[in-house]
Design an enzyme around this catalytic site. Sequence first.
Site, mmCIF file in Angstrom:
data_model
loop_
_atom_site.group_PDB
_atom_site.id
_atom_site.type_symbol
_atom_site.label_atom_id
_atom_site.label_comp_id
_atom_site.label_asym_id
_atom_site.label_seq_id
_atom_site.Cartn_x
_atom_site.Cartn_y
_atom_site.Cartn_z
ATOM 1 C CG ASP A 74 -0.090 -0.249 2.671
ATOM 2 O OD1 ASP A 74 0.684 0.305 2.705
ATOM 3 O OD2 ASP A 74 -0.777 -0.825 3.116
ATOM 4 C CG ASP A 76 1.334 4.950 4.164
ATOM 5 O OD1 ASP A 76 -0.015 4.762 4.137
ATOM 6 O OD2 ASP A 76 1.876 4.150 4.543
ATOM 7 C CG ASP A 150 8.631 3.351 12.709
ATOM 8 O OD1 ASP A 150 8.934 3.983 11.450
ATOM 9 O OD2 ASP A 150 7.964 2.520 12.818
HETATM 10 P P1 ATP Z 1 4.045 -1.789 6.039
HETATM 11 O O1 ATP Z 1 4.842 -2.459 4.762
HETATM 12 O O2 ATP Z 1 3.527 -2.797 6.914
HETATM 13 O O3 ATP Z 1 2.734 -0.950 5.572
HETATM 14 P P2 ATP Z 1 4.963 0.910 6.856
HETATM 15 O O4 ATP Z 1 6.308 1.217 7.177
HETATM 16 O O5 ATP Z 1 4.289 1.549 5.696
HETATM 17 O O6 ATP Z 1 5.223 -0.787 6.505
HETATM 18 P P3 ATP Z 1 2.728 1.795 8.260
HETATM 19 O O7 ATP Z 1 1.938 1.377 9.464
HETATM 20 O O8 ATP Z 1 1.798 1.667 7.058
HETATM 21 O O9 ATP Z 1 4.062 0.900 8.117
HETATM 22 O O10 ATP Z 1 3.227 3.415 8.412
HETATM 23 C C1 ATP Z 1 3.617 4.039 7.405
HETATM 24 C C2 ATP Z 1 4.701 5.025 7.930
HETATM 25 O O11 ATP Z 1 4.393 5.821 8.907
HETATM 26 C C3 ATP Z 1 5.938 4.459 8.541
HETATM 27 O O12 ATP Z 1 6.669 3.871 7.331
HETATM 28 C C4 ATP Z 1 6.533 5.128 9.521
HETATM 29 O O13 ATP Z 1 7.456 6.262 8.911
HETATM 30 C C5 ATP Z 1 5.343 5.900 9.899
HETATM 31 N N1 ATP Z 1 4.784 5.422 11.366
HETATM 32 C C6 ATP Z 1 3.882 4.263 11.270
HETATM 33 N N2 ATP Z 1 3.660 4.065 12.589
HETATM 34 C C7 ATP Z 1 4.445 4.804 13.496
HETATM 35 C C8 ATP Z 1 4.887 4.669 14.804
HETATM 36 N N3 ATP Z 1 4.362 4.041 15.611
HETATM 37 N N4 ATP Z 1 5.825 5.420 15.119
HETATM 38 C C9 ATP Z 1 6.416 6.207 14.264
HETATM 39 N N5 ATP Z 1 6.412 6.176 12.823
HETATM 40 C C10 ATP Z 1 5.349 5.255 12.515
HETATM 41 MG MG MG Z 2 2.390 1.231 4.804
#
Ligand code: ATP
Ligand code: MG
Length: 457
Positions: A74, A76, A150
């Site tokens: 997905d 963002d 993070d």
């Molecule tokens: P995935 O592949 O599981 O979607 P992701 O890194 O995109 O991994 P998401 O939960 O979709 O994870 O979050 C998108 C972004 O938002 C992360 O890459 C990070 O930069 C930020 N983020 C999400 N959750 C947190 C958190 N708990 N603390 C700090 N930053 C966060």
């Molecule tokens: Mg994501």
Amino acid sequence: MIKKLIRRILGTKEQPASAANEPTVLGAKEHAIDPRMLSPNAVKVTKTLQDAGFKAFIVGGAVRDLLLGVKPKDFDVATDATPEQVKRLFRRAFIIGKRFQIVHVMMGQEQIEVTTFRGASSDGAPKDVHGRVLRDNTFGEQHEDAVRRDFTVNAMYYDPATQSVLDYHGGVADIRSKTLRMIGAPEARYREDPVRLLRVVRFAAKLGFTIEPATRAPIAVMAPLINNVPAARVFDEMLKLLMSGQALACLQQLRKQGLHHGLLPLLDVVLEQPLGEKFVTLALNNTDQRIKQGKPVSPGFLFASLLWHQVLEKWTAYQTAGEYPIPALHLAADEVLDAQTEKLALQRKIASDMRDLWAMQPRFERRIGKSPYKLLEHPRLRAGYDFLLLRCESGEIDREIGDWWTAFMEADGAGREALLAQKPKDGGEAAAAKKRSRRRRSRRGPGKDAGGAEGAA
Ligand code: ATP
Ligand code: MG
């Protein structure tokens, strides 16, 4: 003072927050992102925002995955437009979230999550007694937004228009060395949001990265903080972990980092039941394979498998205590579901799917009369059958039952009749059915049972 002490014990150093106000910018030749892996909808969203005069980038996990040559699941987007400004630019856009407001922009079937750059500090934000940030909607500059993310590999921004990657915290180098590194002081970051303890484990397992020592050191010490996180958020994160395509590796990592014990009741059950270990391993392997092949996985099926052996145990206990098999199964299911919903916030739909799957199992074992035909009409037959096959494969029940159902489902009318006429090898079911009906008659007392449901089956 206390913070300093913890830092000394853990040997961690605080990174200067101002280290990266200016990003390193990488051009198309340096990062080698394949534009064909981008979602056209995500590109449309960034373009719409940019055309309206705002900054907009693909951000987070999608950039990380693109750099790794993996198709992101997905997308963002991060922008300097406020949630209201974003909402106005799209026909179907919804502002959601309390802790962090975000905008869901719907493009056809796809949902793009758009977030406004966060401000640098959460110092003034409301927190709980343990330091967990409860709400924080202060907006800020892009470099401040990067500090708030993070891990270094999750804090990169990609502009589809110029095909450039903006890297504020050495994420590209960490991608190359396969390192998971927390931005800032790890222990403070875990305290602000203990869900990061689960995220670090998930990413390490999913990406096959090494957790950098300072990021790893506080994990075991800080594990109890997860208890203060609302159940629904822990559930979301657990689901991501189990649906990451690396569920087994994730659970092994949780164990290795000391995060599995006493924190999540589901995991205690799953990781500490010797009898069910084979079944759970098979179920998770099966899930991992399906996800890797792009097949759908239902959370209900997943949780039903994880908890099946607990249900089995209680089911047997109720029957030993004199309960009939079917009511005994329902009592066992209730008990298991109640224990989990309390802490894990299992959604109602998932819990009802789980109950359906469990309730179907004894019906597969009745291969006489009209029963199998009735089961063929069950809307969740396919899932129930897959579950049955797992039970066979784990050695819990005879493989012959699974084979019989495979044949029955594929056969035509005459073939089905032939299969029904076939005596089960040990004659077990017919004998069991007779025994059940005898028992029922003797409980009800003479003369009350005139060959009702039991006889028809
Ligand atoms: P995935 O592949 O599981 O979607 P992701 O890194 O995109 O991994 P998401 O939960 O979709 O994870 O979050 C998108 C972004 O938002 C992360 O890459 C990070 O930069 C930020 N983020 C999400 N959750 C947190 C958190 N708990 N603390 C700090 N930053 C966060
Ligand atoms: Mg994501």
